[in-house]
Write an enzyme that holds these catalytic residues in place. Structure first.
Site, PDB file in Angstrom:
ATOM      1  N   ASP A  91     -44.835 -33.536  30.840  1.00 46.96           N
ATOM      2  CA  ASP A  91     -44.227 -33.691  32.162  1.00 46.96           C
ATOM      3  C   ASP A  91     -42.876 -32.980  32.134  1.00 46.96           C
ATOM      4  OD1 ASP A  91     -42.628 -35.320  30.642  1.00 46.96           O
ATOM      5  OD2 ASP A  91     -43.016 -37.144  31.766  1.00 46.96           O
ATOM      6  N   GLY A  93     -39.886 -34.157  32.751  1.00 51.86           N
ATOM      7  CA  GLY A  93     -38.728 -34.992  32.462  1.00 51.86           C
ATOM      8  C   GLY A  93     -38.151 -35.599  33.729  1.00 51.86           C
ATOM      9  N   GLY A  94     -38.525 -35.032  34.869  1.00 55.48           N
ATOM     10  CA  GLY A  94     -37.992 -35.486  36.148  1.00 55.48           C
ATOM     11  C   GLY A  94     -38.263 -36.961  36.416  1.00 55.48           C
ATOM     12  N   GLN A 221     -45.110 -33.384  46.658  1.00 52.36           N
ATOM     13  CA  GLN A 221     -44.406 -34.634  46.961  1.00 52.36           C
ATOM     14  C   GLN A 221     -44.588 -34.935  48.456  1.00 52.36           C
ATOM     15  OE1 GLN A 221     -43.023 -36.887  45.053  1.00 52.36           O
ATOM     16  NE2 GLN A 221     -42.971 -35.882  43.064  1.00 52.36           N
ATOM     17  N   ASP A 298     -53.430 -39.456  34.083  1.00 50.68           N
ATOM     18  CA  ASP A 298     -52.811 -40.044  32.907  1.00 50.68           C
ATOM     19  C   ASP A 298     -52.242 -41.394  33.309  1.00 50.68           C
ATOM     20  OD1 ASP A 298     -50.371 -38.735  34.339  1.00 50.68           O
ATOM     21  OD2 ASP A 298     -49.499 -40.088  32.865  1.00 50.68           O
ATOM     22  N   CYS A 336     -69.574 -51.623  23.919  1.00 53.86           N
ATOM     23  CA  CYS A 336     -68.686 -50.547  23.471  1.00 53.86           C
ATOM     24  C   CYS A 336     -69.045 -50.150  22.045  1.00 53.86           C
ATOM     25  CB  CYS A 336     -67.228 -51.020  23.537  1.00 53.86           C
ATOM     26  SG  CYS A 336     -66.043 -49.790  22.939  1.00 53.86           S
ATOM     27  N   CYS A 338     -67.057 -48.325  20.048  1.00 56.24           N
ATOM     28  CA  CYS A 338     -65.863 -47.875  19.317  1.00 56.24           C
ATOM     29  C   CYS A 338     -65.780 -48.568  17.957  1.00 56.24           C
ATOM     30  CB  CYS A 338     -64.591 -48.093  20.145  1.00 56.24           C
ATOM     31  SG  CYS A 338     -63.843 -49.731  19.997  1.00 56.24           S
ATOM     32  N   CYS A 341     -65.014 -52.385  18.110  1.00 57.46           N
ATOM     33  CA  CYS A 341     -66.093 -53.275  18.551  1.00 57.46           C
ATOM     34  C   CYS A 341     -67.260 -53.310  17.560  1.00 57.46           C
ATOM     35  CB  CYS A 341     -66.573 -52.851  19.940  1.00 57.46           C
ATOM     36  SG  CYS A 341     -65.317 -53.133  21.208  1.00 57.46           S
ATOM     37  N   HIS A 367     -59.428 -49.558  21.120  1.00 59.12           N
ATOM     38  CA  HIS A 367     -60.498 -49.982  22.023  1.00 59.12           C
ATOM     39  C   HIS A 367     -60.195 -49.605  23.473  1.00 59.12           C
ATOM     40  CE1 HIS A 367     -63.463 -52.065  24.341  1.00 59.12           C
ATOM     41  NE2 HIS A 367     -62.455 -52.530  25.072  1.00 59.12           N
TER      42      HIS A 367
END
Ligand SMILES: [Zn+2]
Length: 401
Positions: A91, A93-94, A221, A298, A336, A338, A341, A367
């Site tokens: 990103d 930094g804003g 924006q 994200d 799951c 993973c 699990c 997880h």
């Protein structure tokens, strides 16, 4: 080359695409785990690889303060520093700077702020934010924008949007003049420190190629005003970027407003470019936004919630600290696959959390990330079949407790 984006399937507004970056391919829609300080807290890079993470997000503000951009640049950039051969996005930094409320001062030129670490004074402008992101060397970097607070008066929202547009032009100008300074572009024979192990695991070796550059994304924006969002999108597109982000959401507005703004803004973004919705959301929300035509997302939620013992499962949310799990021998999520699990019981995870063991944070985070990544893979599969993510969204709303 910076990036290429190919749309492979569509279902309604949703798209399944393939984003090619200088550090590998990313299947979209994609969820990007947040590695604030060049680390997804508690999870080693090889586990992220095992989970199928193709792109990570790192925060410029935090890395700028510690260990410092120049240090990372001298060490070959973020990929080499953190031994992560796949794609990275930073990103500008804003957003972090604007979260500092009492510690910042905004002018036409940029933002003066005080470090949350030691109170020292710093200045970030479109130019210095680009310089920092070029030095860090992520594959995708973001224009320096002002995240408009919520709620805000209409005049304030417009003024803020206009400032972001002027900063977008300055960001692009600086980037175009300096993009060849990215650290991995200077190295003639790029080698990861782990004796070629990473290259072997991830396909073709890294070699210096003067044509490889970063990609700078623009940010739309305009607050919660649909007309301003449209204008911001159109004028950001006029400046011209290889990808577009929707910023300034998840700042305290009701969720239906977020959805409305996303749905309306997406329609003004070019179909052939990747669209990135910044800082969202719950598992149900990421499914919903993919359904609206968002390609990249994200959020700190899966990792932050994990550290507080809140776990997302196919059967709903679980707060692992609760006493009811003390004797529960079943896996955290029976659906799951993973490594957590497959191996550990709810009883053990509950014990680790209650005992404040470091391993609790590690396993919980693995997880939750796995759950988010699996969710996105299921969405992509569903889009590829032409069914769209709405199908999954319905599954989710039923599963949500
Ligand atoms: Zn799991």
């Amino acid at each position: 080359m910076s990036i290429e984006f190919l749309i492979e399937a569509r279902a309604g507004a949703a798209r399944a695409g393939r984003l090619t970056t200088p550090h590998g391919e990313v299947e979209t829609p994609v969820f990007m785990p947040v590695g604030t300080l060049a680390s997804v807290k508690g999870v080693p890079q090889e586990v992220l690889e095992e989970l199928g993470v193709e792109i990570l997000l790192a925060n410029t503000y935090h890395l700028y303060l510690r260990p410092g951009v120049e240090q990372v640049r001298k060490l070959g950039g973020l990929h080499r520093f953190m031994s992560w051969p796949r794609a990275i996005l930073t990103d500008s930094g804003g957003f972090q700077v604007f979260s500092l409320n009492d510690l910042r001062k905004v002018s036409e030129e940029g933002v003066t702020f005080r470090s949350h670490l030691d109170g020292s004074s710093h200045f970030l402008s479109p130019e210095s934010a680009m310089q920092a992101q070029i030095g860090l060397g992520a594959d995708i970097i973001m224009a320096f924008d002002e995240c408009t607070e919520y709620p805000a008066e209409p005049e304030r929202v417009r003024a803020s949007m206009e400032l972001t547009l002027r900063w977008a032009e300055r960001s692009k100008k600086y980037f175009e003049e300096h993009k060849n300074e990215v650290p991995w572009n200077k190295v003639s024979s790029f080698q990861f420190p782990v004796s070629g192990e990473l290259e072997a695991r991830n396909g073709k070796p890294e070699t210096g190629n003067s044509e490889r550059t970063q990609a700078l994304f623009g940010i739309v924006q305009g607050g919660m005003d649909l007309a301003l969002r449209k204008e911001s999108a159109e004028r950001t597109i006029e400046i011209g970027f290889p990808g577009y982000a929707i910023g300034g959401l998840s700042v305290g507005e009701p969720r239906h407003v977020t959805r409305e703004i996303v749905e309306a803004t997406v329609q003004h973004l070019p179909a052939e470019r990747p669209r990135y919705l910044m800082g969202v959301g719950t598992p149900e929300e990421i499914v919903e936004y993919a359904n609206l035509g968002i390609d990249m997302m994200d959020c700190v939620l899966p990792t932050r919630a994990a550290r507080h013992g809140l776990l997302f499962t196919s059967e709903g949310r679980i707060s692992i600290k609760q006493a009811q799990y003390a004797g529960d021998e079943s896996p955290l999520d029976p659906n799951c696959g993973c490594r957590v699990c497959r191996r550990y019981s709810r009883a053990y995870l509950r014990h680790l959390y209650a005992s404040n063991e470091v391993l609790a944070q590690v396993l919980n985070t693995i997880h939750n990330l796995s759950f988010y990544l699996d969710t996105m893979r299921a969405v992509r599969h569903s889009i590829s079949l032409g069914r769209g993510a709405r199908f999954l969204s319905e599954v989710w709303s039923r599963a949500k407790l």
